[in-house]
Design an enzyme around this catalytic site. Sequence first.
Site, PDB file in Angstrom:
ATOM      1  N   LYS A   1      32.777  44.696  41.563  1.00  0.00           N
ATOM      2  CA  LYS A   1      32.685  43.440  42.316  1.00  0.00           C
ATOM      3  C   LYS A   1      32.812  43.652  43.820  1.00  0.00           C
ATOM      4  O   LYS A   1      32.194  42.936  44.591  1.00  0.00           O
ATOM      5  CB  LYS A   1      33.669  42.384  41.803  1.00  0.00           C
ATOM      6  CG  LYS A   1      35.131  42.680  42.058  1.00  0.00           C
ATOM      7  CD  LYS A   1      35.986  41.592  41.409  1.00  0.00           C
ATOM      8  CE  LYS A   1      37.410  42.067  41.214  1.00  0.00           C
ATOM      9  NZ  LYS A   1      38.078  42.491  42.445  1.00  0.00           N
TER      10      LYS A   1
ATOM     11  N   ARG B   1      44.154  54.375  45.493  1.00  0.00           N
ATOM     12  CA  ARG B   1      44.962  53.147  45.547  1.00  0.00           C
ATOM     13  C   ARG B   1      46.119  53.266  44.549  1.00  0.00           C
ATOM     14  O   ARG B   1      45.917  53.754  43.439  1.00  0.00           O
ATOM     15  CB  ARG B   1      44.085  51.949  45.161  1.00  0.00           C
ATOM     16  CG  ARG B   1      43.475  51.245  46.354  1.00  0.00           C
ATOM     17  CD  ARG B   1      42.428  50.239  45.954  1.00  0.00           C
ATOM     18  NE  ARG B   1      42.865  49.231  44.989  1.00  0.00           N
ATOM     19  CZ  ARG B   1      42.111  48.208  44.600  1.00  0.00           C
ATOM     20  NH1 ARG B   1      40.902  48.044  45.102  1.00  0.00           N
ATOM     21  NH2 ARG B   1      42.546  47.331  43.719  1.00  0.00           N
TER      22      ARG B   1
ATOM     23  N   ARG C   1      41.593  33.983  39.090  1.00  0.00           N
ATOM     24  CA  ARG C   1      41.903  34.966  38.049  1.00  0.00           C
ATOM     25  C   ARG C   1      42.725  34.340  36.929  1.00  0.00           C
ATOM     26  O   ARG C   1      43.040  35.024  35.964  1.00  0.00           O
ATOM     27  CB  ARG C   1      42.688  36.118  38.659  1.00  0.00           C
ATOM     28  CG  ARG C   1      41.861  37.385  38.925  1.00  0.00           C
ATOM     29  CD  ARG C   1      42.773  38.365  39.615  1.00  0.00           C
ATOM     30  NE  ARG C   1      42.420  39.742  39.528  1.00  0.00           N
ATOM     31  CZ  ARG C   1      41.822  40.425  40.507  1.00  0.00           C
ATOM     32  NH1 ARG C   1      41.410  39.821  41.589  1.00  0.00           N
ATOM     33  NH2 ARG C   1      41.632  41.715  40.371  1.00  0.00           N
TER      34      ARG C   1
ATOM     35  N   ARG D   1      38.663  56.796  41.431  1.00  0.00           N
ATOM     36  CA  ARG D   1      38.214  56.133  42.661  1.00  0.00           C
ATOM     37  C   ARG D   1      38.992  56.623  43.891  1.00  0.00           C
ATOM     38  O   ARG D   1      40.203  56.777  43.844  1.00  0.00           O
ATOM     39  CB  ARG D   1      38.387  54.619  42.508  1.00  0.00           C
ATOM     40  CG  ARG D   1      37.999  53.846  43.752  1.00  0.00           C
ATOM     41  CD  ARG D   1      37.672  52.427  43.470  1.00  0.00           C
ATOM     42  NE  ARG D   1      38.842  51.606  43.175  1.00  0.00           N
ATOM     43  CZ  ARG D   1      38.775  50.299  42.985  1.00  0.00           C
ATOM     44  NH1 ARG D   1      37.611  49.683  43.024  1.00  0.00           N
ATOM     45  NH2 ARG D   1      39.862  49.615  42.739  1.00  0.00           N
TER      46      ARG D   1
ATOM     47  N   ARG E   1      46.409  46.572  34.104  1.00  0.00           N
ATOM     48  CA  ARG E   1      45.476  45.607  34.708  1.00  0.00           C
ATOM     49  C   ARG E   1      44.511  45.074  33.653  1.00  0.00           C
ATOM     50  O   ARG E   1      44.142  43.897  33.675  1.00  0.00           O
ATOM     51  CB  ARG E   1      44.703  46.258  35.863  1.00  0.00           C
ATOM     52  CG  ARG E   1      45.549  46.380  37.112  1.00  0.00           C
ATOM     53  CD  ARG E   1      44.954  47.345  38.108  1.00  0.00           C
ATOM     54  NE  ARG E   1      43.740  46.863  38.738  1.00  0.00           N
ATOM     55  CZ  ARG E   1      42.985  47.617  39.525  1.00  0.00           C
ATOM     56  NH1 ARG E   1      43.320  48.869  39.782  1.00  0.00           N
ATOM     57  NH2 ARG E   1      41.894  47.111  40.066  1.00  0.00           N
TER      58      ARG E   1
HETATM   59  P1  AMP Z   1      41.280  43.472  43.366  1.00  0.00           P
HETATM   60  O1  AMP Z   1      41.097  44.179  44.659  1.00  0.00           O
HETATM   61  O2  AMP Z   1      40.493  42.199  43.275  1.00  0.00           O
HETATM   62  O3  AMP Z   1      41.091  44.359  42.182  1.00  0.00           O
HETATM   63  O4  AMP Z   1      42.826  42.982  43.319  1.00  0.00           O
HETATM   64  C1  AMP Z   1      43.881  43.909  43.381  1.00  0.00           C
HETATM   65  C2  AMP Z   1      45.189  43.250  42.965  1.00  0.00           C
HETATM   66  O5  AMP Z   1      45.502  42.159  43.852  1.00  0.00           O
HETATM   67  C3  AMP Z   1      45.203  42.617  41.570  1.00  0.00           C
HETATM   68  O6  AMP Z   1      45.443  43.582  40.546  1.00  0.00           O
HETATM   69  C4  AMP Z   1      46.360  41.632  41.733  1.00  0.00           C
HETATM   70  O7  AMP Z   1      47.621  42.288  41.718  1.00  0.00           O
HETATM   71  C5  AMP Z   1      46.128  41.100  43.142  1.00  0.00           C
HETATM   72  N1  AMP Z   1      45.202  39.930  43.123  1.00  0.00           N
HETATM   73  C6  AMP Z   1      43.940  39.883  43.653  1.00  0.00           C
HETATM   74  N2  AMP Z   1      43.381  38.673  43.444  1.00  0.00           N
HETATM   75  C7  AMP Z   1      44.298  37.941  42.777  1.00  0.00           C
HETATM   76  C8  AMP Z   1      44.304  36.621  42.252  1.00  0.00           C
HETATM   77  N3  AMP Z   1      43.237  35.799  42.377  1.00  0.00           N
HETATM   78  N4  AMP Z   1      45.432  36.198  41.615  1.00  0.00           N
HETATM   79  C9  AMP Z   1      46.505  36.993  41.476  1.00  0.00           C
HETATM   80  N5  AMP Z   1      46.565  38.259  41.935  1.00  0.00           N
HETATM   81  C10 AMP Z   1      45.474  38.741  42.582  1.00  0.00           C
END
Ligand code: AMP
Length: 207
Positions: A4, A154, A82, A121, A165
């Site tokens: 994404k 990361r 989410r 990654r 996750r």
């Molecule tokens: P991402 O970069 O979108 O994979 O997000 C990394 C991490 O940020 C996730 O595993 C969550 O811990 C947090 N996070 C990102 N977006 C959300 C969301 N909409 N609601 C809750 N936690 C989020």
Amino acid sequence: GGGKGTQSDKIIGAFSIPHISTGDIFRSMIKGEYQGTFPVDQIRDLMNQGRLILDELVVNIVIDRLRQSDCRKGFLLDGFPRTVEQADALSMELDKLGIKLDGVINIEVKDEVLIGRLTGRLVCRKCGATYHSKFNKPKSDNVCDLCGGELYTRDDDKEETVRNRLLVYKNQTQPLIDYYTKLGMLKTIDGEADTDTVFAKICEALE
Ligand code: AMP
């Protein structure tokens, strides 16, 4: 790991709209680069465990962002909503702003493929470009091809966190597939194809 982030960069380029990535916002908070006072230690701990940040905090941040004038001509939400609670809050706010979402993109990738992608990654500390230790190696080890920045893994890409996750995704995010299917908004795309094919399918779905 579904792609994404990569697809978002392509979409905002093609449609010239702001990119609202909640994951990027939380990462910039942790680096102290986001304006305002936030529970940074709690956010870092939750992210490192692969758990979600509290709905109320996420929703407030996204709503503040959506109210800014650059979102009037459209925007891309990346990684939000989410949870069903976040989706309900988004829908209420969009009603108030008189905005209707054009669509919701569901990029589908099998668990084993996701685990393989995420655990290898590498991300550039300086410009955020992503590489993979097997599938998309940088020209020299740990150095970004684009800007020379240092590459790192990361904290939430470690295998144990990645598995968590996926569980969190199944329990809290997967219900959104039904939610947006019932609203007739969901567009499901095969995320295992190459980047350009996935992007072409997304554009087709959006158009
Ligand atoms: P991402 O970069 O979108 O994979 O997000 C990394 C991490 O940020 C996730 O595993 C969550 O811990 C947090 N996070 C990102 N977006 C959300 C969301 N909409 N609601 C809750 N936690 C989020």
